[in-house]
Write an enzyme that holds these catalytic residues in place. Structure first.
Site, short mmCIF file in Angstrom:
data_model
loop_
_atom_site.label_atom_id
_atom_site.label_comp_id
_atom_site.label_asym_id
_atom_site.label_seq_id
_atom_site.Cartn_x
_atom_site.Cartn_y
_atom_site.Cartn_z
N GLU A 26 0.82 -1.22 0.00
CA GLU A 26 0.00 0.00 0.00
C GLU A 26 0.85 1.27 0.00
OE1 GLU A 26 -3.63 -0.52 2.65
OE2 GLU A 26 -2.39 -2.19 3.32
N SER A 162 -6.84 -2.46 2.50
CA SER A 162 -7.13 -1.94 1.17
C SER A 162 -7.80 -2.97 0.26
CB SER A 162 -5.85 -1.40 0.49
OG SER A 162 -5.45 -0.20 1.11
N TYR A 232 -9.72 2.91 -4.85
CA TYR A 232 -8.79 3.94 -5.26
C TYR A 232 -8.89 4.34 -6.73
CZ TYR A 232 -6.87 2.61 -0.77
OH TYR A 232 -6.72 2.32 0.57
N ARG A 271 -11.01 3.74 12.20
CA ARG A 271 -12.13 3.59 11.26
C ARG A 271 -12.67 2.17 11.40
NH1 ARG A 271 -10.05 2.97 6.24
NH2 ARG A 271 -10.73 0.80 6.29
N ASP A 273 -15.16 -0.67 10.01
CA ASP A 273 -15.89 -1.10 8.82
C ASP A 273 -16.98 -2.09 9.23
OD1 ASP A 273 -14.10 0.42 7.37
OD2 ASP A 273 -12.80 -1.27 6.89
N GLU A 286 -13.97 -5.19 10.44
CA GLU A 286 -12.59 -4.98 10.88
C GLU A 286 -12.44 -3.53 11.34
OE1 GLU A 286 -9.92 -4.41 7.10
OE2 GLU A 286 -11.34 -6.04 6.71
N ASN A 288 -9.56 -0.30 11.50
CA ASN A 288 -8.32 0.21 10.94
C ASN A 288 -7.76 1.30 11.86
OD1 ASN A 288 -6.50 1.88 9.26
ND2 ASN A 288 -7.15 0.52 7.61
N GLY A 292 -7.09 5.68 5.82
CA GLY A 292 -6.62 6.39 4.64
C GLY A 292 -7.05 7.84 4.63
#
Length: 325
Positions: A26, A162, A232, A271, A273, A286, A288, A292
């Site tokens: 990443e 990602s 992305y 963050r 999810d 999950e 993070n 990002g």
């Protein structure tokens, strides 16, 4: 709730190092995040510098330590706790959770076990190292997984982000190829029951009064799977911030995200999810610890939806980090 109109005087007097890049899959995404963080901090009047996490980092920290670090590294370097441990050794404060909590969140099976123990819904799963997969016989193991968890399934690396190496399996015949693709990115595969529903991300921040959730961001990938390309590549995903949830479900989602943040011992920012099923029940997928910050990333969308300024928010987090013993 802490005021967010201006960064504190202390933050304006700090010298901040933004770490980005690294050597993970990443790297490119991390560099984009780092530049976004750098620009945001400077817009808030904070002196900031961007640096790669390479062999020049430790000598630079020793020669001229910054007042605080913002970790914009994704993948193992930024999220598995190792860099945070090094920063601790150097006595350099940083935004985000400590090394122990990062290690826990980075390993999805371990994190899911903690969430489950805390009573936080997360899809049923099995973690399978590549060696055991081969030793026990691939066909027999795959058959048992399907029998136990049913279809469809989500296969993804136990450690990673990602969407790299992740795949949705709708037919039993697809599972073997999904496992092979997953093992290309990690030695352990996490196979979990696929939950149908709305894909949302909730950013959790602590501006001084405890962790609070920002508005949930709804994720609608064109091909139905939020993989690396969908994350992305412009035009492959539509986002709704705030998510199109009724108030009661939105409150439930927010409370679940904050509960996950607390259960894993996180701080400053994360963050979470989740999938919201048709009955309005959120399921944590999950968490993070280094979200990002690119133009298609979810935390900046949530910050905007909350009516906050990204630079001022980051300045507040930097100020809190620098003030820690």
């Amino acid at each position: 709730m802490s005021p967010q109109s201006e960064p504190t005087t202390a933050a304006r007097d700090l010298r901040v190092l933004v770490l980005a890049g690294g050597l993970s899959y990443e790297r490119d995404v991390s560099l984009k995040s780092g530049r976004r963080v750098l620009d945001a901090l400077r817009s808030a009047g904070v002196e900031a510098e961007l640096r790669d996490a390479d062999i020049t980092l430790l000598p630079a920290l020793r020669a001229d330590p910054p007042d605080a670090v913002v970790i914009a590294l994704h993948g193992a370097t930024g999220e598995d706790g190792s860099l945070r441990g090094v920063l601790d050794l150097c006595g350099v404060p940083y935004v985000g959770c400590d090394a122990r909590a990062a290690r826990l969140a980075w390993d999805k099976p371990s994190a899911k076990a903690v969430l489950q123990e805390a009573g936080i819904p997360t899809p049923d799963w099995v973690a399978l190292p590549h060696d055991r997969f081969s030793e026990l016989g691939a066909v027999a193991v795959l058959d048992r997984i399907v029998e136990r968890l049913g279809l469809p399934l989500m296969v993804k690396p136990a450690q990673g982000g990602s969407g790299l190496g992740a795949a949705v399996v709708r037919e039993a015949a697809e599972l073997s190829a999904a496992m092979v693709g997953c093992f290309a990115y990690d030695s352990t595969a996490l196979v979990e029951r696929y939950v149908t529903g709305m894909d949302v991300a909730v950013s959790v921040v602590d501006r001084g009064d405890g962790p609070e959730s920002l508005p949930a961001v709804e994720i609608v990938p064109r091909n139905g799977v939020y993989d690396y390309a969908a994350r992305y590549t412009a035009g492959l995903t539509t986002w709704h911030a705030p998510a199109r949830l009724d108030d009661e479900v939105a409150d439930r989602v927010a409370a679940t995200a904050v509960a996950a943040h607390r259960a894993l011992g996180l701080r400053d920012v994360s963050r979470v999810d989740l999938i919201v099923d048709p009955q309005g029940q959120p399921h944590v997928l999950e968490v993070n610890v280094s979200p990002g910050m690119t133009e298609t990333s979810l935390l900046p969308l949530a910050v905007e939806a909350a009516g906050l300024d990204l630079g001022r928010l980051l300045a507040t987090l930097v100020d809190r980090a620098a003030a820690r013993p």
